[in-house]
Write an enzyme that holds these catalytic residues in place. Structure first.
Site, PDB file in Angstrom:
ATOM      1  CG  ASN A  25      -1.711   1.018   1.388  1.00  0.00           C
ATOM      2  OD1 ASN A  25      -1.966   1.980   0.281  1.00  0.00           O
ATOM      3  ND2 ASN A  25      -2.317   1.440   2.543  1.00  0.00           N
ATOM      4  CD1 TRP A  26       3.535   1.200  -2.792  1.00  0.00           C
ATOM      5  CD2 TRP A  26       3.386   2.084  -4.721  1.00  0.00           C
ATOM      6  NE1 TRP A  26       4.318   0.352  -3.699  1.00  0.00           N
ATOM      7  CE2 TRP A  26       4.200   0.975  -4.951  1.00  0.00           C
ATOM      8  CE3 TRP A  26       3.032   3.135  -5.845  1.00  0.00           C
ATOM      9  CZ2 TRP A  26       4.625   0.666  -6.253  1.00  0.00           C
ATOM     10  CZ3 TRP A  26       3.642   2.701  -7.173  1.00  0.00           C
ATOM     11  CH2 TRP A  26       4.351   1.360  -7.302  1.00  0.00           C
ATOM     12  CD  GLU A  52      -2.713   5.176   6.760  1.00  0.00           C
ATOM     13  OE1 GLU A  52      -1.735   5.210   7.544  1.00  0.00           O
ATOM     14  OE2 GLU A  52      -2.949   5.372   5.616  1.00  0.00           O
ATOM     15  CB  SER A  54       5.735  -2.397  11.773  1.00  0.00           C
ATOM     16  OG  SER A  54       5.116  -0.933  12.102  1.00  0.00           O
ATOM     17  N   GLY A  56       3.018  -1.521   4.419  1.00  0.00           N
ATOM     18  CA  GLY A  56       3.181   0.034   3.932  1.00  0.00           C
ATOM     19  C   GLY A  56       4.655   0.545   3.689  1.00  0.00           C
ATOM     20  N   GLY A  57       5.354   1.263   4.565  1.00  0.00           N
ATOM     21  CA  GLY A  57       6.605   1.748   4.374  1.00  0.00           C
ATOM     22  C   GLY A  57       7.487   0.889   3.452  1.00  0.00           C
TER      23      GLY A  57
END
Length: 252
Positions: free
Chosen positions: A9-10, A99, A215, A236-237
């Site tokens: 997920n960018w 989010e 994470s 994510g990141g």
């Protein structure tokens, strides 16, 4: 055998050229990986979906959307419909990300409508859910997760679950560096499967891929993915760096 999935997920990252470049690098990095029964997914922003679909052609990489509105059309400024996504080659959409729930006040009722729109249009969803830190600390996490699933998904028929991918994301572990232990992830994933079995059948419960999001990194991915009820990750990141995302894919 359930399908293994690694989805990136960018979020609100990467312009058009950065998105194309990242997909190009990822295509090269995973070209020779043994990916039988494994899906590799990326979710760019709305404005970069069309160019990303083109960039991912002739590869195993699937491009999906980060969100979708439930209406077919109308006065919903800034929103995107299922038909619009399908028209550019996008067949899967992430719904219910923490989010979206937190910053845009998406409710279980609204998400149920979005899921219905996905199914009506022959699409697939990666449906996200998970507890807050206070829920975990108060030992209320199972109840919260069961409520989120039952309110948004348990009106569906058993056949509809072939178009549902679940993504458990403990909110306290998203972008914080904190990660649920592999044992905590397995415990929750097994619980999720048990409540689906109770509502539907063991066959339905056993067929649903359940991803862990929170994470995930190359260093912890293998241990998390080794758990019997964890079928991959919503990343994510780490999905923004080819080396990290490739390392996570390797861990599946």
């Amino acid at each position: 055998m359930r399908t293994k999935i690694v989805a990136g997920n960018w979020k609100l990252n990467n312009n058009k050229e950065e998105s194309k470049s990242l997909i190009k690098s990822l295509k090269k990095a995973i070209k020779n990986l043994p990916l039988e029964n494994t899906r590799v997914i990326v979710a760019p922003t709305f404005v970069n979906l069309s160019s990303s679909v083109k960039a991912a052609k002739k590869s195993v990489i699937e491009v999906v959307a980060q969100n979708m509105h439930q209406a077919k059309n109308g006065a919903f400024t800034g929103e995107v419909s299922a038909d619009m996504l399908k028209a550019i080659g996008v067949e899967t959409v992430i719904l219910g990300h923490s989010e979206r729930r937190t910053y845009f006040n998406e409710t279980d009722a609204a998400l149920a409508e979005k899921v219905d729109a996905v199914l009506e249009n022959g699409m697939e969803t990666i449906f996200c859910f998970g507890e807050l830190l206070e829920d975990r600390k108060s030992d209320n996490h199972f109840k919260v997760v069961e409520s989120q699933l039952s309110n948004a998904l348990f009106h569906l028929e058993a056949k509809d679950w072939g178009s549902i991918i679940l993504a458990y994301e403990p909110v306290w572990a998203i972008g914080t560096g904190e990660t649920a232990s592999p044992e905590q992830a397995q415990e929750m994933h097994a619980f999720i499967r048990s409540i689906i079995e109770k509502k539907y059948t063991k066959e339905v419960a056993d067929s649903v891929s359940i991803l862990y999001g929170g994470s995930v990194k190359p260093a912890n991915a293998e241990e998390i993915f080794s758990k019997p009820d964890v079928d991959g990750g919503l990343i994510g990141g780490a999905a923004l760096k080819v080396e990290d995302f490739t390392g996570i894919i390797n861990a599946i």
